[in-house]
Design a protein around this motif. Structure first.
Motif, mmCIF file in Angstrom:
data_model
loop_
_atom_site.group_PDB
_atom_site.id
_atom_site.type_symbol
_atom_site.label_atom_id
_atom_site.label_comp_id
_atom_site.label_asym_id
_atom_site.label_seq_id
_atom_site.Cartn_x
_atom_site.Cartn_y
_atom_site.Cartn_z
ATOM 1 N N LYS A 95 0.995 -1.199 -0.065
ATOM 2 C CA LYS A 95 0.043 -0.051 0.010
ATOM 3 C C LYS A 95 0.808 1.244 0.112
ATOM 4 O O LYS A 95 0.324 2.461 -0.059
ATOM 5 C CB LYS A 95 -0.772 -0.029 1.174
ATOM 6 C CG LYS A 95 -1.858 -1.096 1.349
ATOM 7 C CD LYS A 95 -2.768 -0.988 2.515
ATOM 8 C CE LYS A 95 -3.851 -1.890 2.556
ATOM 9 N NZ LYS A 95 -4.861 -1.929 1.545
ATOM 10 N N ILE A 96 2.155 0.882 0.143
ATOM 11 C CA ILE A 96 2.981 2.530 0.372
ATOM 12 C C ILE A 96 4.044 2.389 -0.620
ATOM 13 O O ILE A 96 4.469 1.333 -1.081
ATOM 14 C CB ILE A 96 3.580 2.390 1.860
ATOM 15 C CG1 ILE A 96 4.563 1.159 2.046
ATOM 16 C CG2 ILE A 96 2.317 2.515 3.045
ATOM 17 C CD1 ILE A 96 5.140 1.174 3.466
ATOM 18 N N CYS A 97 4.581 3.721 -0.842
ATOM 19 C CA CYS A 97 5.726 3.962 -1.766
ATOM 20 C C CYS A 97 6.228 5.160 -1.446
ATOM 21 O O CYS A 97 5.656 6.094 -1.283
ATOM 22 C CB CYS A 97 5.484 3.803 -3.199
ATOM 23 S SG CYS A 97 6.795 3.905 -4.283
ATOM 24 N N HIS A 98 7.416 5.148 -0.680
ATOM 25 C CA HIS A 98 8.208 6.359 -0.283
ATOM 26 C C HIS A 98 9.734 6.323 -0.335
ATOM 27 O O HIS A 98 10.270 5.126 -0.175
ATOM 28 C CB HIS A 98 7.659 6.628 1.000
ATOM 29 C CG HIS A 98 8.092 8.036 1.590
ATOM 30 N ND1 HIS A 98 9.023 8.442 2.121
ATOM 31 C CD2 HIS A 98 7.211 9.331 1.546
ATOM 32 C CE1 HIS A 98 9.252 9.619 2.506
ATOM 33 N NE2 HIS A 98 8.002 10.073 2.034
ATOM 34 N N ARG A 99 10.310 7.332 -0.493
ATOM 35 C CA ARG A 99 11.931 7.260 -0.426
ATOM 36 C C ARG A 99 12.243 6.704 0.555
ATOM 37 O O ARG A 99 13.392 6.331 0.689
ATOM 38 C CB ARG A 99 12.362 8.617 -1.054
ATOM 39 C CG ARG A 99 13.726 8.962 -1.036
ATOM 40 C CD ARG A 99 14.108 10.413 -1.063
ATOM 41 N NE ARG A 99 15.629 10.688 -0.763
ATOM 42 C CZ ARG A 99 16.659 10.243 -1.856
ATOM 43 N NH1 ARG A 99 16.149 10.020 -3.157
ATOM 44 N NH2 ARG A 99 17.756 10.396 -1.528
ATOM 45 N N HIS A 100 11.777 7.082 1.765
ATOM 46 C CA HIS A 100 12.608 6.815 2.986
ATOM 47 C C HIS A 100 11.628 5.451 3.590
ATOM 48 O O HIS A 100 11.724 5.309 4.979
ATOM 49 C CB HIS A 100 12.344 7.852 3.979
ATOM 50 C CG HIS A 100 13.274 8.698 3.638
ATOM 51 N ND1 HIS A 100 14.610 8.755 3.494
ATOM 52 C CD2 HIS A 100 12.945 10.143 2.969
ATOM 53 C CE1 HIS A 100 15.090 9.930 3.018
ATOM 54 N NE2 HIS A 100 14.228 10.868 2.794
ATOM 55 N N LEU A 124 8.270 8.053 8.475
ATOM 56 C CA LEU A 124 7.299 7.789 9.373
ATOM 57 C C LEU A 124 5.897 8.687 9.289
ATOM 58 O O LEU A 124 4.987 8.253 9.692
ATOM 59 C CB LEU A 124 7.899 8.067 10.753
ATOM 60 C CG LEU A 124 8.787 6.770 11.372
ATOM 61 C CD1 LEU A 124 9.400 7.046 12.594
ATOM 62 C CD2 LEU A 124 8.067 5.342 11.568
ATOM 63 N N ASP A 125 6.512 10.021 8.975
ATOM 64 C CA ASP A 125 5.326 11.088 8.786
ATOM 65 C C ASP A 125 4.544 10.360 7.778
ATOM 66 O O ASP A 125 3.300 10.569 7.708
ATOM 67 C CB ASP A 125 5.727 12.275 8.518
ATOM 68 C CG ASP A 125 4.817 13.377 8.490
ATOM 69 O OD1 ASP A 125 3.877 13.405 9.130
ATOM 70 O OD2 ASP A 125 5.078 14.197 7.383
ATOM 71 N N TYR A 126 4.804 10.050 6.563
ATOM 72 C CA TYR A 126 4.025 9.500 5.601
ATOM 73 C C TYR A 126 3.406 8.312 5.907
ATOM 74 O O TYR A 126 2.318 8.011 5.608
ATOM 75 C CB TYR A 126 5.048 9.094 4.328
ATOM 76 C CG TYR A 126 4.437 8.143 3.250
ATOM 77 C CD1 TYR A 126 3.676 8.845 2.321
ATOM 78 C CD2 TYR A 126 4.781 6.753 3.287
ATOM 79 C CE1 TYR A 126 2.788 8.201 1.373
ATOM 80 C CE2 TYR A 126 3.971 6.056 1.939
ATOM 81 C CZ TYR A 126 3.039 6.727 1.347
ATOM 82 O OH TYR A 126 2.551 5.858 0.396
ATOM 83 N N LEU A 127 3.826 7.491 6.641
ATOM 84 C CA LEU A 127 2.991 6.345 7.294
ATOM 85 C C LEU A 127 1.643 6.681 8.111
ATOM 86 O O LEU A 127 1.002 6.273 7.781
ATOM 87 C CB LEU A 127 3.919 5.382 7.960
ATOM 88 C CG LEU A 127 4.927 4.368 7.747
ATOM 89 C CD1 LEU A 127 5.479 3.558 8.695
ATOM 90 C CD2 LEU A 127 4.085 3.536 6.439
ATOM 91 N N HIS A 128 1.953 7.730 8.767
ATOM 92 C CA HIS A 128 0.912 8.272 9.708
ATOM 93 C C HIS A 128 -0.004 9.063 8.988
ATOM 94 O O HIS A 128 -1.439 8.849 9.638
ATOM 95 C CB HIS A 128 1.661 9.205 10.951
ATOM 96 C CG HIS A 128 2.568 8.295 11.978
ATOM 97 N ND1 HIS A 128 2.948 9.067 12.633
ATOM 98 C CD2 HIS A 128 2.746 7.070 12.006
ATOM 99 C CE1 HIS A 128 3.958 8.162 13.570
ATOM 100 N NE2 HIS A 128 3.624 6.828 13.190
ATOM 101 N N ARG A 129 0.409 9.698 7.993
ATOM 102 C CA ARG A 129 -0.563 10.581 7.500
ATOM 103 C C ARG A 129 -1.010 10.386 6.002
ATOM 104 O O ARG A 129 -2.066 10.654 5.568
ATOM 105 C CB ARG A 129 0.079 12.281 7.368
ATOM 106 C CG ARG A 129 0.355 12.839 8.840
ATOM 107 C CD ARG A 129 0.390 14.202 8.733
ATOM 108 N NE ARG A 129 1.670 14.642 7.781
ATOM 109 C CZ ARG A 129 1.667 15.927 7.611
ATOM 110 N NH1 ARG A 129 1.080 16.823 7.957
ATOM 111 N NH2 ARG A 129 2.905 16.280 6.605
#
Length: 658
Positions: free
Chosen positions: A410-415, A469-474
């Motif tokens: 469900k996620i895709c982010h540089r970090h 983590l911010d991306y995970l949370h929001r």
């Protein structure tokens, strides 16, 4: 119908506070008419659980467990576990047994979490007759090469990685030619004894042979490279003159009492169609049944007999050592998958993973964790990957396996570490990630020979992890709480870009204004656990913030979150670091390698941010969004360095299609 084999574990604890003293209970326990326990009574002097374990063959469509109090007494049970075990696990000549002893010879206690069937193994030190006659081997760290799939379940791998080895040196003027273990058993019952051997002792294959004895009588020659039948024995091992090397060893030992007493009054009727399956019968009195935990689902799928097929079965590449257990064994081959194909676009064939890891070559092993081993691999297209493989067939980590796939799809982010695919073929649980060249953040902070990280690089890593983590949370799937943030779960690529990893314990949202927390059991890592979550079992996004605050102190101090070797007031990094910051003594806890690198004003503000993250109540902690903005734009770069402010580390433009 054909019979099935099950492991039943009954837990009795007499120290719980009820209206009756549980240690006064005297009762019998029957299973389908078979007497499992007779005049059973839990000792009143123990505060530890008393676990009675049985291996039974069931040839009926239902299984009924009866508790029968004696006289005016009563019966109780605290917990019940039932597992399906593979065919051949117990020989047909002893279809029903009760575990009396299970011994890890030459090693420490093996807990439930380290055994494929949730069994515990006790050390042998209290049972060896002459301690000087044998010595503990050094631990064998490589992968054990099993002779067949069944042997993976006969004992924990930890049992095969330790051993008691015959001491052939003179001790007090005497040369010991044998070593004996003495056990107290029921003289009115027959016993099945299973001895476990794994040859990592001999200098080379086929050079060590020795004898196995019972009651000083010769039983059989032990050839670690073949299979022998089981014997009803009391175990000793002895040197054999004909052996090339004068050695003998033992890895594990089990003694099981063979059950053969029946009472037809407790035999369920096949005509009774009520509650087909597992039934708990409350017979002849009241019973305190606190909880039932039946964990057979995975194993039922796992050991369902397959149709006969012609197909190639992968076997591990030859290892130096081999494991064996001396009982009667019946080989079985199982195929198929016990994991549903819930993300078909991510499936990687097992054959491709074998190719990538050279059949899980031990030379490619780069890490071990609670889920299993991690290997470095290369796919056929040249992509370097990290392959995380669960302990084969253990069934442990199944929920974490599912969660990891669900979250990372469900996620895709540089970090955030990217999931390349997974494999659930032939009962394997394998996750394939992008390879992180520089390992974990922890590896670069302490207890490692890797080059140390300068202060600016450490800040970059913290900022990157905060953004992930911010991306995970929001921004991810309505909100995701990681629940296990720590320095070993922050990985670094070849450019030291930080990526948060290991989502097996994560909790998915929604986490909005109306859903501020998730009520859940406590999971995580001590030293990083949010104290409010620990006390209330209410998990929030701020729980990750607390854990991240501990990581901030790790980065600054270069020491573990918990260090029991330090004085009591310094053992817990969060408590000690917070105290030093509040007392204006943050300089005292800075990594000695960083002295002179940190602007004093930046150090003070860094400490304030860490302290805010470590507030005992989550309302006092910043959000990850506020935190990463504060670290980057306002607090950290008093020297005018703006390198990290304008970089756009947002999530991917488009999430992968599944």
């Amino acid at each position: 119908m054909s019979s099935i084999k099950v492991l039943i574990s009954c837990d009795f604890t007499s120290s719980l506070r009820f209206h009756k003293h549980l240690s006064e209970a005297v009762f019998n326990v029957y299973g389908n008419g078979l007497t499992l326990l007779s005049a059973f009574q839990v000792p009143g002097s123990t505060n530890s659980p008393v676990v009675e374990e049985f291996f039974l063959s069931i040839n009926r469509t239902k299984f009924v467990l009866y508790f029968s109090p004696q006289g005016s007494s009563f019966a109780f049970i605290n917990a019940l576990e039932l597992f399906l075990v593979p065919d051949g696990f117990i020989p047909d000549s002893a279809p029903n047994v009760r575990t009396v002893y299970r011994i890890n010879v030459g090693g420490n206690e093996v807990t439930l979490a380290d055994d494929n069937l949730w069994r515990s193994w006790d050390p042998d030190d209290n049972y060896i007759d002459v301690p000087n006659a044998a010595q503990n081997s050094t631990n064998y760290e490589s992968v054990v090469n099993y002779q067949d799939d069944l042997e993976k379940y006969l004992a924990s791998e930890r049992v095969y990685q330790t051993a008691k080895v015959m001491s052939v040196n003179f001790t007090n003027g005497q040369l010991y030619r044998n070593t004996t273990w003495v056990f107290k058993v029921n003289t009115n019952a027959r016993h099945l004894v299973r001895a476990h051997f794994c040859d990592f002792i001999s200098p080379s294959l086929n050079t060590v042979y020795f004898n196995l004895y019972f009651y000083q009588n010769f039983t059989e020659l032990i050839d670690p490279y073949g299979k022998n039948g089981f014997r009803l024995v009391k175990i000793s091992i002895g040197l054999l003159n004909a052996s090339i090397y004068q050695q003998a060893y033992l890895n594990g030992l089990e003694i099981m009492e063979i059950i053969g007493s029946w009472d037809s009054k407790y035999m369920p009727s096949e005509a009774d169609n009520h509650n087909v399956g597992l039934i708990i019968g409350l017979v002849f009195g009241s019973i305190t049944l606190l909880c039932i935990f039946v964990s057979a689902a995975i194993f039922i799928c796992k050991y369902r007999k397959p149709k006969t097929t012609d197909m190639s079965i992968w076997t591990p590449s030859p290892a130096i050592r081999r494991g064996s257990s001396h009982t009667e064994l019946t080989e079985r081959t199982t195929h198929g998958s016990f994991v549903p194909n819930f993300h078909l676009g991510l499936i990687i064939p097992l054959a491709e993973i074998h190719f990538a890891t050279n059949n899980f070559d031990g030379k490619l092993l780069i890490g071990k964790g609670g889920f299993g081993n991690v290997y470095r691999g290369t796919l056929r297209d040249g992509t370097e990957v990290a392959v995380k493989r669960s302990k084969p067939g253990s069934g442990q980590g199944f929920s974490e396996f599912q969660t990891e796939i669900t979250v990372l799809s469900k996620i895709c982010h540089r970090h955030l570490v990217s999931l390349i695919g997974y494999c659930a073929e032939r009962f394997e649980m394998i996750l394939v990630y992008e390879f992180m060249e520089k390992g974990s953040l922890r590896d670069h902070l302490y207890n490692s020979d890797l080059p140390y990280l300068p202060w600016k690089k450490r800040l970059e890593i913290c900022i990157g992890a905060a953004r992930g983590l911010d991306y995970l949370h929001r921004g991810a799937a309505g909100g995701i709480i990681h629940r296990d943030i720590k320095s070993t779960n922050i990985l670094l690529d070849e450019n030291y870009v930080a990526k948060v990893a290991d989502f097996g314990l994560s909790k998915l949202g929604p986490l909005d204004q109306s859903h501020t927390h998730v009520s859940t059991g406590i999971k995580g890592t001590f030293g990083y656990l949010d104290p409010e979550y620990f006390m209330t079992q209410k998990l929030t996004k701020k729980s990750d913030v607390y854990s991240f605050g501990v990581v901030l102190l790790e980065v600054l101090c270069a020491r573990p979150a918990i260090d029991p070797l330090l004085p009591g007031d310094q053992a817990n990094l969060a408590e000690w670091g917070t105290k030093c910051i509040q007392n204006g003594a943050i300089e005292q806890i800075v990594d000695s390698l960083l002295v002179g690198q940190i602007n004093p004003n930046s150090l003070r503000k860094y400490g304030e941010i860490a302290e805010k993250c470590l507030q005992e109540e989550d309302q006092g902690r910043p959000s990850m969004g506020d935190l990463q903005q504060t670290v980057v734009k306002r607090e950290m770069y008093d020297d005018g360095d703006q390198r990290f402010i304008n970089n756009d580390y947002s999530e991917c433009e488009e999430a992968p299609t599944i």
